[in-house]
Scaffold this active site. Sequence first.
Site, PDB file in Angstrom:
ATOM      1  N   CYS A  30       0.209   2.395   7.218  1.00  0.00           N
ATOM      2  CA  CYS A  30       0.427   1.393   6.159  1.00  0.00           C
ATOM      3  C   CYS A  30       1.883   1.758   5.677  1.00  0.00           C
ATOM      4  O   CYS A  30       1.818   2.607   4.731  1.00  0.00           O
ATOM      5  CB  CYS A  30      -0.621   1.124   5.309  1.00  0.00           C
ATOM      6  SG  CYS A  30      -0.289  -0.098   4.086  1.00  0.00           S
ATOM      7  N   CYS A  33       1.259   1.723   1.547  1.00  0.00           N
ATOM      8  CA  CYS A  33       0.398   2.514   0.886  1.00  0.00           C
ATOM      9  C   CYS A  33       1.130   3.432  -0.017  1.00  0.00           C
ATOM     10  O   CYS A  33       2.276   3.943   0.378  1.00  0.00           O
ATOM     11  CB  CYS A  33      -0.604   3.348   1.695  1.00  0.00           C
ATOM     12  SG  CYS A  33      -2.179   2.323   1.902  1.00  0.00           S
ATOM     13  N   HIS A  89      -5.346  -0.273  -0.677  1.00  0.00           N
ATOM     14  CA  HIS A  89      -5.022  -0.681   0.824  1.00  0.00           C
ATOM     15  C   HIS A  89      -6.127  -1.988   1.046  1.00  0.00           C
ATOM     16  O   HIS A  89      -5.642  -2.998   1.767  1.00  0.00           O
ATOM     17  CB  HIS A  89      -5.191   0.169   1.674  1.00  0.00           C
ATOM     18  CG  HIS A  89      -4.823  -0.212   3.245  1.00  0.00           C
ATOM     19  ND1 HIS A  89      -3.688  -0.380   3.657  1.00  0.00           N
ATOM     20  CD2 HIS A  89      -5.557  -0.584   4.194  1.00  0.00           C
ATOM     21  CE1 HIS A  89      -3.641  -0.822   4.839  1.00  0.00           C
ATOM     22  NE2 HIS A  89      -4.821  -0.933   5.103  1.00  0.00           N
ATOM     23  N   ASN A 129       1.674 -15.056   2.845  1.00  0.00           N
ATOM     24  CA  ASN A 129       0.954 -15.307   3.949  1.00  0.00           C
ATOM     25  C   ASN A 129      -0.119 -14.266   4.051  1.00  0.00           C
ATOM     26  O   ASN A 129      -0.078 -13.134   3.850  1.00  0.00           O
ATOM     27  CB  ASN A 129       1.800 -15.181   4.954  1.00  0.00           C
ATOM     28  CG  ASN A 129       2.895 -16.262   5.228  1.00  0.00           C
ATOM     29  OD1 ASN A 129       2.830 -17.132   4.832  1.00  0.00           O
ATOM     30  ND2 ASN A 129       4.083 -15.679   6.003  1.00  0.00           N
ATOM     31  N   HIS A 140      -2.526  -4.545   4.019  1.00  0.00           N
ATOM     32  CA  HIS A 140      -2.280  -4.282   2.649  1.00  0.00           C
ATOM     33  C   HIS A 140      -1.740  -5.523   1.757  1.00  0.00           C
ATOM     34  O   HIS A 140      -0.699  -5.866   2.231  1.00  0.00           O
ATOM     35  CB  HIS A 140      -1.114  -2.920   2.440  1.00  0.00           C
ATOM     36  CG  HIS A 140      -1.314  -2.338   1.320  1.00  0.00           C
ATOM     37  ND1 HIS A 140      -1.646  -1.016   1.299  1.00  0.00           N
ATOM     38  CD2 HIS A 140      -0.939  -2.818  -0.085  1.00  0.00           C
ATOM     39  CE1 HIS A 140      -1.517  -0.695  -0.328  1.00  0.00           C
ATOM     40  NE2 HIS A 140      -1.413  -1.761  -0.835  1.00  0.00           N
ATOM     41  N   HIS A 142      -0.273  -8.097   0.133  1.00  0.00           N
ATOM     42  CA  HIS A 142       1.341  -8.276  -0.422  1.00  0.00           C
ATOM     43  C   HIS A 142       1.802  -9.735  -0.297  1.00  0.00           C
ATOM     44  O   HIS A 142       1.015 -10.467   0.338  1.00  0.00           O
ATOM     45  CB  HIS A 142       2.243  -7.233   0.457  1.00  0.00           C
ATOM     46  CG  HIS A 142       2.313  -7.603   1.834  1.00  0.00           C
ATOM     47  ND1 HIS A 142       1.309  -7.614   2.762  1.00  0.00           N
ATOM     48  CD2 HIS A 142       3.258  -8.399   2.336  1.00  0.00           C
ATOM     49  CE1 HIS A 142       1.600  -8.029   4.012  1.00  0.00           C
ATOM     50  NE2 HIS A 142       2.870  -8.552   3.766  1.00  0.00           N
ATOM     51  N   GLN A 144       5.657 -11.906  -0.399  1.00  0.00           N
ATOM     52  CA  GLN A 144       6.918 -12.078  -0.220  1.00  0.00           C
ATOM     53  C   GLN A 144       7.935 -12.887  -0.897  1.00  0.00           C
ATOM     54  O   GLN A 144       7.442 -13.804  -1.666  1.00  0.00           O
ATOM     55  CB  GLN A 144       7.401 -12.196   1.390  1.00  0.00           C
ATOM     56  CG  GLN A 144       6.647 -11.437   2.311  1.00  0.00           C
ATOM     57  CD  GLN A 144       7.138 -11.896   3.778  1.00  0.00           C
ATOM     58  OE1 GLN A 144       8.325 -11.572   4.420  1.00  0.00           O
ATOM     59  NE2 GLN A 144       5.944 -12.466   4.613  1.00  0.00           N
TER      60      GLN A 144
HETATM   61 ZN    ZN Z   1      -1.849   0.177   2.613  1.00  0.00          ZN
END
Ligand code: ZN
Length: 317
Positions: A30, A33, A89, A129, A140, A142, A144
């Site tokens: 990832c 991470c 994560h 998204n 993970h 997140h 944008q």
């Molecule tokens: Zn991660």
Amino acid sequence: MELRWDPILREWIIVSGERGRRPLLPEGFCPFCPGSEEVPASGWTVLSIPNRFPSLRADPPLPNVKSDKLYRHRPSKGVCEVVIYTPKHDATLADLSIENIRAIIDLWADRFEDLGKKEYVKYVFIFENKGRIIGVTLDHPHGQIYAFPFIPPLIKRELESSKRYWRRNGQCLFCEIIEKERDDAVRVICENEDFVCFLPFFARWPYGVHIYPKRHLGALIDLTSNEKNSFASILKQILRKFDNLFNMSFPYMMVLHQRPTDNKPYPYYHFHVEFYPPYREKSKIKYFASVETGAGTVTFDYTPEIKAKELRESPET
Ligand code: ZN
Ligand code: ZN
Ligand code: FE
């Protein structure tokens, strides 16, 4: 890599030949991470980093296709960033503490201000998204940010209609919608001191809720500290309702609609959040098929009142 002008629909298309060849990441690795290449091992709760495969760049290459009067293009100038919501994560935005969500809101506000100051950035688009079904390849948590060198067409349409409404009625279109929804009450899902969440009368997606600050303001940076906490709290509330109603980590697209950053005044615009979740029922997907995609007209197979009730009754814990 360039922006190409669609002379029929009169809008820009972001063409990035390289992005399609993004490498598939090895299983179990990832990049978001703590301790991976671009991410510090410790000392942070939320983080923004440059997108490694940006479709807009501060130093875009010159387009290498020909242009003429009919087929125009311009460099893909802009910025693409990733916002990592937490070092954890396996979490999702819905699992995070109000404090953590508040930290994300503060970072969003910072990035809006910072990116918006760049002369070539006309619009800062913050979004998430979520879920493999939307095409997200990294689990993970997140979101944008796209810093556009133009005002995107949907925003433009919202600006035009709210400007027209303001001129004709001397009122904010969005403030009036908020008042109407709170009066009608049947499509309101939840609210707190400063924010309200409802499925609008004219909803486009079965669970496509909107979140509005009750006070008339155009961007995150206009929120007071208390209002930011209220925003964090209502975000968590609706996300928990989504997850609980479907008994799964609910996928969605979430976008922030703020005023442009082209230094012009937009007194008639009102900040809000829109969700577009792809589900219409458990294990049934809402497709934007021919009528939506080819005619631009949405078909809504239920009523917003019924969908709002489902969400209102869904537990928040
Ligand atoms: Zn991660
Ligand atoms: Zn307003
Ligand atoms: Fe909007």
